[in-house]
Design a protein around this motif. Structure first.
Motif, PDB file in Angstrom:
ATOM      1  N   ALA A 294       0.839  -1.201   0.000  1.00  0.00           N
ATOM      2  CA  ALA A 294       0.000   0.000   0.000  1.00  0.00           C
ATOM      3  C   ALA A 294       0.878   1.257   0.000  1.00  0.00           C
ATOM      4  O   ALA A 294       0.574   2.243  -0.695  1.00  0.00           O
ATOM      5  CB  ALA A 294      -0.921   0.001   1.213  1.00  0.00           C
ATOM      6  N   PHE A 295       1.956   1.212   0.749  1.00  0.00           N
ATOM      7  CA  PHE A 295       2.889   2.342   0.769  1.00  0.00           C
ATOM      8  C   PHE A 295       3.523   2.542  -0.601  1.00  0.00           C
ATOM      9  O   PHE A 295       3.620   3.685  -1.087  1.00  0.00           O
ATOM     10  CB  PHE A 295       3.955   2.088   1.833  1.00  0.00           C
ATOM     11  N   LEU A 296       3.959   1.456  -1.235  1.00  0.00           N
ATOM     12  CA  LEU A 296       4.567   1.571  -2.564  1.00  0.00           C
ATOM     13  C   LEU A 296       3.570   2.134  -3.582  1.00  0.00           C
ATOM     14  O   LEU A 296       3.944   2.959  -4.430  1.00  0.00           O
ATOM     15  CB  LEU A 296       5.077   0.207  -3.022  1.00  0.00           C
ATOM     16  N   ARG A 297       2.318   1.724  -3.489  1.00  0.00           N
ATOM     17  CA  ARG A 297       1.298   2.269  -4.397  1.00  0.00           C
ATOM     18  C   ARG A 297       1.128   3.772  -4.167  1.00  0.00           C
ATOM     19  O   ARG A 297       0.931   4.538  -5.125  1.00  0.00           O
ATOM     20  CB  ARG A 297      -0.037   1.541  -4.211  1.00  0.00           C
ATOM     21  N   SER A 298       1.198   4.192  -2.927  1.00  0.00           N
ATOM     22  CA  SER A 298       1.039   5.618  -2.619  1.00  0.00           C
ATOM     23  C   SER A 298       2.176   6.455  -3.205  1.00  0.00           C
ATOM     24  O   SER A 298       1.969   7.637  -3.543  1.00  0.00           O
ATOM     25  CB  SER A 298       0.960   5.831  -1.106  1.00  0.00           C
TER      26      SER A 298
END
Length: 301
Positions: A294-298
């Motif tokens: 989720a962090f990488l997508r952000s």
């Protein structure tokens, strides 16, 4: 999606550090993750489950062995100096940027355990990076020292003294990991079982030659722990950074209050009800990867 894997090396001083780069199929250049291993870590020993999810998210993944560890050059073997390791992370970052399949403007640092501390310190010097992830990080060496029982600390001190007296070229070694109560630099939080399970998974995935692990660390390495306090560098991090802490970690205690007291808006904190080694395996691994993906997508939003 399967990754195209290649090996290479980069030089730090007179030593060559071994590298593995995994690149997703398709047209690049790709954003990339530089993975920085922990205290006694070598490529793939515990990090194998992370590669495919990161590759499926569209990232190239580069791993490397510190000088004197794993497949890298360097003698004496298995000595840890965190400040020297930071220089090797810098060398790995420069090497990754030079890869044709990688977008040098979209690189994420990823570190675990002791390597998580290195990532914080290096990230603070590189505001041009896309972001950073640090899981179960060793952010305060003094907190880690205080978590060691007094009698064991005395034995650590004696072993380190013996190592120093023997000289740089003739190290006195202690095991990196051992079962609870046995002699090693780490015997808590299921350290030996975690390493055994990690090497078993590597054996199944890559074959017997890939699963060789030298379970030794020069005792002098223990002297560096207390003075190494990367959490102080978190205030200077100017890129998004995800900190995944384990609330039952007794190897690298999660210093959440110290992190929050820095009031750095770039820091995102996620917590796992886990010990130091649980996040490498399910069920904690699934939650851990969920936070990280989720962090990488952000970062790409």
């Amino acid at each position: 999606m399967s990754a195209l894997r290649s090996t290479s090396s980069f030089r730090v001083g007179e030593k060559e550090c071994a590298v593995t780069l995994r690149v997703p199929e398709g047209d690049g250049p790709f954003p990339a993750i530089l993975m920085v291993h922990g205290w006694g870590g070598v490529q793939d020993a515990l990090t194998l489950p992370f590669y495919e999810p990161f590759e499926q998210a569209g990232f190239a993944v580069m791993t490397f062995d510190y000088a004197g560890w794993g497949r890298s050059e360097g003698t004496p073997r298995n000595v840890i100096n965190p400040w020297q390791r930071e220089r090797e992370v810098e060398g790995a970052l420069e090497h990754l940027r030079a890869q044709p399949a990688v977008d040098p403007k979209r690189i994420v640092l990823w570190g675990t355990s002791f390597g998580g501390g290195h990532v914080v310190r290096v990230a603070a010097k590189h505001p041009e990076l896309l972001g950073a992830i640090t899981q179960v990080p060793m952010l305060d060496g003094m907190a880690a020292v205080k978590a060691v029982p007094p009698l064991r600390m005395l034995r650590f001190g004696f072993s380190a003294l013996v190592d120093v007296v023997r000289g740089k070229r003739n190290p006195f070694y202690v095991p990196v990991v051992a079962p609870p109560g046995e002699w090693a630099s780490m015997d808590r939080d299921g350290a030996a079982e975690a390493m055994q399970n990690g090497l078993k998974a590597l054996l199944e995935a890559e074959g017997p030659e890939a699963a060789v692990y030298d379970n030794r660390v020069a005792a002098r390495s223990l002297l560096t722990m207390g003075a190494y306090r990367p959490f102080k560098s978190l205030r200077d991090v100017k890129i998004p950074i995800l900190v995944v802490g384990a609330t039952r970690d007794t190897v690298a205690p999660f210093v959440e209050k110290k992190i929050r007291a820095l009031n750095n808006a770039n820091i995102q904190i996620e917590k796992l009800d886990a010990n130091h080694f649980d996040p490498y395996f399910d069920p904690a691994l699934s939650t851990n990867l969920g936070y990280q993906l989720a962090f990488l997508r952000s970062l790409s939003a």
